[in-house]
Scaffold this active site. Structure first.
Site, PDB file in Angstrom:
ATOM      1  N   GLY A 194     -16.834 -25.619  24.952  1.00 35.34           N
ATOM      2  CA  GLY A 194     -17.921 -25.608  23.977  1.00 35.34           C
ATOM      3  C   GLY A 194     -17.492 -26.040  22.603  1.00 35.34           C
ATOM      4  N   GLY A 195     -16.290 -26.619  22.486  1.00 36.46           N
ATOM      5  CA  GLY A 195     -15.784 -27.010  21.173  1.00 36.46           C
ATOM      6  C   GLY A 195     -16.648 -28.005  20.447  1.00 36.46           C
ATOM      7  CD1 TRP A 244     -12.848 -29.417  27.300  1.00 38.22           C
ATOM      8  CD2 TRP A 244     -13.551 -30.374  29.186  1.00 38.22           C
ATOM      9  NE1 TRP A 244     -12.899 -30.777  27.080  1.00 38.22           N
ATOM     10  CE2 TRP A 244     -13.337 -31.382  28.214  1.00 38.22           C
ATOM     11  CE3 TRP A 244     -14.022 -30.738  30.443  1.00 38.22           C
ATOM     12  CZ2 TRP A 244     -13.555 -32.737  28.467  1.00 38.22           C
ATOM     13  CZ3 TRP A 244     -14.248 -32.093  30.705  1.00 38.22           C
ATOM     14  CH2 TRP A 244     -14.005 -33.070  29.726  1.00 38.22           C
ATOM     15  CG  ASP A 305     -15.295 -37.116  22.490  1.00 39.16           C
ATOM     16  OD1 ASP A 305     -14.622 -36.077  22.417  1.00 39.16           O
ATOM     17  OD2 ASP A 305     -16.336 -37.195  23.163  1.00 39.16           O
ATOM     18  NE  ARG A 332     -12.556 -38.550  26.556  1.00 42.13           N
ATOM     19  CZ  ARG A 332     -13.443 -37.582  26.446  1.00 42.13           C
ATOM     20  NH1 ARG A 332     -13.117 -36.344  26.778  1.00 42.13           N
ATOM     21  NH2 ARG A 332     -14.668 -37.809  26.004  1.00 42.13           N
TER      22      ARG A 332
END
Length: 569
Positions: A194-195, A244, A305, A332
């Site tokens: 939920g960051g 997560w 992100d 990523r």
């Protein structure tokens, strides 16, 4: 402590010392440490603590995989629209355990091999759906996350009855737990999510027998704590740093490795100057005390992100004539990094997909070549960083990666890493005015994005020590499910168009496929019962996964179902 809990704990700790399960039905620490003694089962999220997602099962192999057929299917959920599944099923002696986006845990009897019967459902009564990536075994318990509010729940494996429940929201209603818990000795390790809503996230350990919180450590340091100097504003209070995706564990050094998510707001580093530790990092923790052993940050001052929650896979290889214990990560940000497991010392890093945000990686330090420690806001290559004067830039890979939460796998037989990677680049932009707190913290806060290409994917086989790409196969649809490697010489994948497929683990030739119509965002797994091997995967992609079909006109009217599919010969 109740007598029942005291008895379970004593039996499990005794089992650890005696190197044998106290009773066959219990999943003891010793069983989790020795998964290859029961290769027919899949007892934790990644199957093994090392995160390889490799199965030694070989009854389904290159020679016969073309005969793979649907054995049975089990519908899941069904209480609302837009349901999804991102969980890896657990398997023990032919029984499957799976969670859905309502936090419901299912126990499914698959022992017959031709039908799956739901034995029980544990419903935590969530107020709304949330991503849920699966459960863990400990003793006679199934440990699972639930949300609204964030909780960890222990369910009796035989009866489906709730044993304990711990609220871990800590008075932060936006907080979620989305990753599968990790059972280590007598503890359950969890990470907060939920960051992107503007939270300050953490990693914690719970007592496995009672659910009591034993320790909790924030991934974004407060002023005065180590790393706080890398937050040169008050943004640390809402800085993100989510965990997560389930971490890995090295029993020899007693460290658990967890990837940490992006800083918030995601796309505008101007409002959070500095490197923003410990976001975009791999972090090593002592599971007993919660002490951080070491860390490595992949993209300091991230503005795309590029969180790095994806699996950190442990393996052993000879490097320069010496056997070394290593960890590799298909990041990523588009690079594969391999480092020493003991301290994060860099072995090397090379791109596995198209990268334009940096000119490359320093092979000794692991930092981007264009990283400037004197800058509060990085520019890197200058090609992909939006600025006030040029607020729109194209970035490769896109915000989702590269690879992401959809796991890579590693085969000790081929010594290759199998990376599922998105291929599209995106145009990202920042707000012309700095984002203000009163605007509210929402996903992608601080900017926006758009894409002109189709979101497609690659299946890439590479050596994580030499970084040589052995084979690369382009796929017309996104792979949001990840990969599974097996001793049968196979790599299984699943795509957003509903395809499940098997590839030769050396040539990446496609050997088998089926299309079930509904897209996938959950990883495949495999298990065996009564001498027969099966491959299982749950369909039903999340909203972000479905959004990757925005430029795929042939799937514009595709509908999705939440179903557990089980395939066998």
């Amino acid at each position: 402590m109740r007598p029942r809990y005291r008895f379970v704990r004593a039996a499990l700790l005794a089992a650890t010392m005696l190197a044998a399960p106290a009773f066959a039905a219990d999943v003891t620490p010793q069983r989790l440490l020795n998964p290859d003694k029961e290769p027919q089962n899949w007892l934790m999220n990644h199957r093994t603590y090392d995160g390889q997602r490799f199965s030694p099962l070989a009854r389904i192999n290159r020679d016969n995989v073309n005969g793979l057929r649907l054995a049975y299917a089990v519908p899941l959920g069904g209480s609302a629209g837009n349901e999804s599944n991102e969980a890896t099923a657990l398997a023990e002696d032919g029984f499957l355990y799976l969670t859905d986006s309502w936090g419901v845990v299912y126990k499914i009897d698959g022992t017959s091999g031709d039908v799956g019967r739901v034995i029980w459902r544990m419903d935590p009564k969530q107020e709304r759906q949330a991503v849920n990536r699966g459960a863990a075994f400990w003793g006679n318990l199934v440990i699972s996350p639930a949300n609204s509010p964030a909780r960890i729940i222990a369910t009796d494996k035989m009866t489906g009855k709730l044993v304990w429940e711990t609220n871990v929201a800590f008075d932060v209603p936006q907080l979620q737990i989305t990753g599968a818990p990790l059972a280590i000795k007598d503890k359950i390790i969890i990470g907060a999510a939920g960051g992107d809503r503007g939270l300050r996230d953490w990693i914690a350990a719970l007592d496995a027998a009672t659910g009591r919180v034993l320790w909790r450590k924030f991934t974004v340091p407060a002023p005065g704590e180590p790393g706080s100097e890398t937050w040169k504003s008050n943004a640390w209070q809402t800085g993100g740093g989510a965990l997560w995706v389930t971490g890995t564990y090295d029993p020899e050094t007693n460290q658990t490795l967890w990837g940490v998510g992006n800083p918030v707001p995601q796309l505008d580093a101007r409002v959070r100057p500095g490197d923003n530790l410990f976001t975009n990092s791999v972090t090593s923790w002592d599971p007993d005390s919660g002490k951080m052993n070491w860390y490595f940050q992949y993209t300091p001052g991230d503005m795309w992100d590029y969180d790095e929650v994806g699996t950190h896979i442990m393996f052993e290889r000879v490097v320069d004539g010496q056997l070394r214990k290593l960890v590799t990560h298909s990041a990523r940000n588009g690079f594969v990094y391999t480092m020493d497991r003991h301290n994060g010392a860099m072995v090397g890093a090379k791109p596995y997909t198209n990268v334009n945000w940096t000119a490359g990686i320093d092979q000794k330090t692991g930092k981007p070549l264009d990283y400037d420690p004197s800058k509060d806001v990085q520019t890197y290559s200058g090609l992909a960083n939006p600025t006030a004067d040029a607020p729109v830039k194209q970035v490769c890979p896109n915000r989702n990666g590269g690879n992401n939460y959809y796991p890579s796998s590693y085969s000790p037989k081929t010594q290759l890493l199998y990376v599922p990677a998105m291929t599209a680049c995106e145009f990202v932009s920042i707000d012309r005015d700095k984002p203000k707190t009163e605007k509210g913290w929402i996903p992608r806060s601080g900017g926006s994005f758009h894409v002109e290409d189709r979101y497609e994917s690659n299946l890439t086989a590479l050596d994580p020590v030499t970084f040589e790409i052995k084979k690369n196969v382009h796929l017309r649809y996104p792979n949001y499910a990840g990969t599974l490697a097996t001793a049968g010489g196979l790599v299984f994948i699943a795509l957003m168009d509903g395809t499940v497929a098997a590839y030769d683990d050396t040539t990446l030739d496609e050997l088998w496929k089926i299309n079930v119509g509904s897209g996938f965002a959950a990883p495949p797994m495999t298990f065996e019962v009564n001498g027969k091997q099966y491959v299982a995967i749950a369909s039903g992609p999340s909203g972000p996964a479905r959004a990757k079909l925005m430029n795929t006109p042939e799937l514009k009217d595709q509908r999705h179902a939440t179903v557990l599919y089980v395939f066998g010969l």
